[in-house]
Design a protein around this motif. Structure first.
Motif, PDB file in Angstrom:
ATOM      1  N   UNK A  36       1.084  -1.127   0.034  1.00  0.00           N
ATOM      2  CA  UNK A  36      -0.014  -0.015  -0.123  1.00  0.00           C
ATOM      3  C   UNK A  36       0.777   1.137  -0.168  1.00  0.00           C
ATOM      4  N   UNK A  37       0.286   2.391  -0.478  1.00  0.00           N
ATOM      5  CA  UNK A  37       0.892   3.685  -0.225  1.00  0.00           C
ATOM      6  C   UNK A  37      -0.168   4.632   0.677  1.00  0.00           C
ATOM      7  N   UNK A  38       0.406   5.412   1.483  1.00  0.00           N
ATOM      8  CA  UNK A  38      -0.469   6.154   2.348  1.00  0.00           C
ATOM      9  C   UNK A  38      -1.096   7.202   1.614  1.00  0.00           C
ATOM     10  N   UNK A  39      -0.495   7.785   0.623  1.00  0.00           N
ATOM     11  CA  UNK A  39      -0.852   8.964   0.007  1.00  0.00           C
ATOM     12  C   UNK A  39      -0.737   8.650  -1.562  1.00  0.00           C
ATOM     13  N   UNK A  40      -0.918   9.502  -2.332  1.00  0.00           N
ATOM     14  CA  UNK A  40      -0.912   9.429  -3.747  1.00  0.00           C
ATOM     15  C   UNK A  40      -2.339   8.476  -4.288  1.00  0.00           C
ATOM     16  N   UNK A  41      -2.344   8.275  -5.666  1.00  0.00           N
ATOM     17  CA  UNK A  41      -3.416   7.828  -6.085  1.00  0.00           C
ATOM     18  C   UNK A  41      -4.293   8.772  -6.833  1.00  0.00           C
ATOM     19  N   UNK A  42      -5.363   8.771  -7.487  1.00  0.00           N
ATOM     20  CA  UNK A  42      -6.171   9.842  -7.948  1.00  0.00           C
ATOM     21  C   UNK A  42      -6.648  10.804  -7.233  1.00  0.00           C
ATOM     22  N   UNK A  43      -7.113  10.204  -5.753  1.00  0.00           N
ATOM     23  CA  UNK A  43      -7.647  11.272  -4.859  1.00  0.00           C
ATOM     24  C   UNK A  43      -6.647  11.536  -3.901  1.00  0.00           C
ATOM     25  N   UNK A  44      -5.539  11.048  -3.867  1.00  0.00           N
ATOM     26  CA  UNK A  44      -4.352  11.599  -2.991  1.00  0.00           C
ATOM     27  C   UNK A  44      -4.665  10.829  -1.625  1.00  0.00           C
ATOM     28  N   UNK A  45      -5.609   9.603  -1.688  1.00  0.00           N
ATOM     29  CA  UNK A  45      -5.766   8.982  -0.401  1.00  0.00           C
ATOM     30  C   UNK A  45      -5.089   7.731  -0.084  1.00  0.00           C
ATOM     31  N   UNK A  46      -4.374   7.344  -1.199  1.00  0.00           N
ATOM     32  CA  UNK A  46      -3.695   5.999  -1.090  1.00  0.00           C
ATOM     33  C   UNK A  46      -3.934   5.063  -1.948  1.00  0.00           C
ATOM     34  N   UNK A  47      -3.187   3.960  -2.337  1.00  0.00           N
ATOM     35  CA  UNK A  47      -3.570   2.754  -3.177  1.00  0.00           C
ATOM     36  C   UNK A  47      -3.075   1.760  -2.389  1.00  0.00           C
ATOM     37  N   UNK A  48      -3.571   0.547  -3.039  1.00  0.00           N
ATOM     38  CA  UNK A  48      -3.097  -0.824  -2.822  1.00  0.00           C
ATOM     39  C   UNK A  48      -2.522  -1.265  -4.225  1.00  0.00           C
ATOM     40  N   UNK A  49      -1.298  -1.973  -4.118  1.00  0.00           N
ATOM     41  CA  UNK A  49      -0.757  -2.162  -5.550  1.00  0.00           C
ATOM     42  C   UNK A  49      -0.136  -3.664  -5.339  1.00  0.00           C
ATOM     43  N   UNK A  50       0.025  -4.005  -6.625  1.00  0.00           N
ATOM     44  CA  UNK A  50       0.982  -5.302  -6.864  1.00  0.00           C
ATOM     45  C   UNK A  50       2.096  -5.065  -7.971  1.00  0.00           C
ATOM     46  N   UNK A  51       3.208  -5.518  -7.458  1.00  0.00           N
ATOM     47  CA  UNK A  51       4.242  -5.536  -8.456  1.00  0.00           C
ATOM     48  C   UNK A  51       4.629  -6.920  -8.881  1.00  0.00           C
ATOM     49  N   UNK A  52       4.303  -7.139 -10.355  1.00  0.00           N
ATOM     50  CA  UNK A  52       4.477  -8.339 -11.101  1.00  0.00           C
ATOM     51  C   UNK A  52       5.647  -8.585 -11.150  1.00  0.00           C
ATOM     52  N   UNK A  53       6.269  -9.903 -10.648  1.00  0.00           N
ATOM     53  CA  UNK A  53       7.502 -10.524 -10.801  1.00  0.00           C
ATOM     54  C   UNK A  53       7.935 -10.707 -12.283  1.00  0.00           C
TER      55      UNK A  53
END
Length: 442
Positions: free
Chosen positions: A96-113
């Motif tokens: 996750x990121x605490x900030x950023x994203x389209x609304x600035x409220x954070x995202x959950x992400x995946x990084x593909x190997x």
């Protein structure tokens, strides 16, 4: 832009972190890093202090430089990943990121190997709107047995007091968010920052930094019910004399007891380590295992603990001989009536070894601990990844990697130990408007 200086102390013992409310960024004092304190200013000045380099068994110089898998801060891909990353069986990373994203409220992400030399690919699993779905996911994620992800948001929800959410994968790689509990901000808790933990029956456990009665934070359980509903039970509301502000996840022992850390207060105002024991009738009994004095033993544990052969291991973000953090070991009494004993395994000096370890430790199969510091390290004070190993009854600390002063500096989360001993982790960036996911391969 959020200035790093704005994230530092407004008063001693309270850490001010940002949260976003609609379109405005506000600051709320939570944790325990006196960055404007004299001890911190020593760390950010040119390193004129002398230090002793303690080397681990084996040559740490054999570790290569860090490889950045993804840079945050470009557009809507997120910023400031405070939580640790986890992996699936295929080696893909989630966080996750605490900030950023389209609304600035954070995202959950995946990084593909990557299967080819093309690099790692980020996929945004969910973008938080900052409303009823949650805002500022400071904690990391956890999988259930069906492949769903669970986490917490510090703000947002029906009362803007934080949430516990579930992310469910669907067709075409689309993930759906469901808020399984929205905190009201009263006796049920306020502002969860922690990761979550499952018990063997599928119940979730976590902490809130505030709320409860009298508002010092809680430990909670969420039990799944019919039709996707979840019911919260507050296991314990902390009193000032016990310690306050549980920021990290709780862990289990084999008997079902929970262990955790408290960042503030207690008898000496410097935080504590606690245990919750299950009792008859669903009650839980709190026991303070150790109260930090704020001196050489440390001040302000923000970390998730490790339980190994009956002993607890963790970090304090300040305190110790130089006032900039420690790694500690807590040993149980020889009999059930005695006191737990604390042993400081390493006192950080804010030289090459780093300073201000926010996160907890990670252990490899050989018993070596790995951790991060948010500042310190040579040559540019950007934080470190460190290793701690016992040789002949003595613990030695060595720096695996020192971050350069950049948008990819300042590690705030624990590292993940992957296949072949590879370490994965996150940094929040110098202005909390960036950050990165990195790996270090032996």
């Amino acid at each position: 832009m959020i200035s790093v200086e704005n994230l530092r102390f407004s008063s001693f013992k309270r850490l001010c972190i940002p949260f976003r409310s609609h379109s405005n960024i506000k600051f709320e004092c939570l944790g325990v890093i006196p960055m404007k304190d004299e001890r911190f200013s020593r760390c950010i000045k040119p390193f004129a202090i002398s230090f002793v380099m303690l080397m681990l068994a084996g040559n740490l110089a054999a570790w290569p430089k860090e490889a950045v898998l993804h840079h945050f801060g470009s557009g809507t891909d997120g910023a400031a990943p405070y939580g640790r990353v986890i992996s699936d069986a295929a080696g893909n990373l989630y966080g996750t990121t605490a900030l950023g994203g389209a609304s600035g409220a954070g995202i959950a992400f995946e990084l593909t190997n990557p299967q080819a030399p093309g690099g790692w690919t980020e996929t945004i699993l969910y973008t938080f709107s900052g409303g009823s779905d949650g805002s500022q996911p400071y904690g990391g994620l956890i999988f259930d047995s069906a492949g769903n992800l669970y986490g917490t948001t510090y703000r947002g929800g029906a009362s803007d007091a934080g949430t516990v959410y579930e992310l469910t994968p669907g067709k075409g790689g689309v993930w759906t968010e469901n808020v399984i509990y929205s905190f009201a901000g009263g006796t049920d808790g306020l502002g969860p920052q922690s990761d979550l933990n499952f018990d063997q029956t599928g119940n979730l456990y976590g902490t809130t930094n505030n709320g409860g009665s009298p508002g010092n934070g809680i430990v909670f359980e969420l039990m799944p019910g019919q039709g996707g509903s979840w019911t919260e039970t507050v296991l314990h509301r902390f009193m000032t004399n016990e310690g306050t502000s549980p920021r990290a996840a709780v862990i289990f022992d084999k008997n079902g007891s929970l262990y955790g850390t408290l960042a503030n207060d207690g008898a000496f105002g410097a935080g504590a380590v606690f245990r919750l024991k299950p009792a008859a009738g669903g009650a839980w009994t709190e026991e303070t295992l150790y109260t930090f004095t704020g001196g050489t033993d440390g001040f302000g544990p923000l970390c998730r603990l490790i339980l190994l052969r009956g002993k607890l291991y963790g970090t304090t973000v300040i305190g110790g001989g130089s006032g900039v953090g420690t790694v500690f070991e807590l040993s149980p009494p020889a009999n059930h009536q005695g006191a737990w004993t604390l042993n400081v395994l390493h006192t950080f000096a804010c030289g090459s070894d780093g300073c201000f370890p926010w996160a907890g430790l990670t252990m490899d199969p050989k018993g070596t601990f790995y951790g991060t510091t948010q500042f310190g390290g040579l040559p540019s004070n950007g934080g470190t990844v460190f290793a701690l190993k016992q040789e002949g009854g003595i613990w030695f600390e060595g720096v695996v990697f020192s971050f350069k002063n950049s948008n990819d500096q300042l590690a705030a989360g624990a590292v993940l130990l992957g296949k072949g001993g590879t370490l994965y982790g996150t940094t929040i960036g110098s202005g909390m408007n960036a950050g990165a996911v990195f790996k270090i391969r032996p």
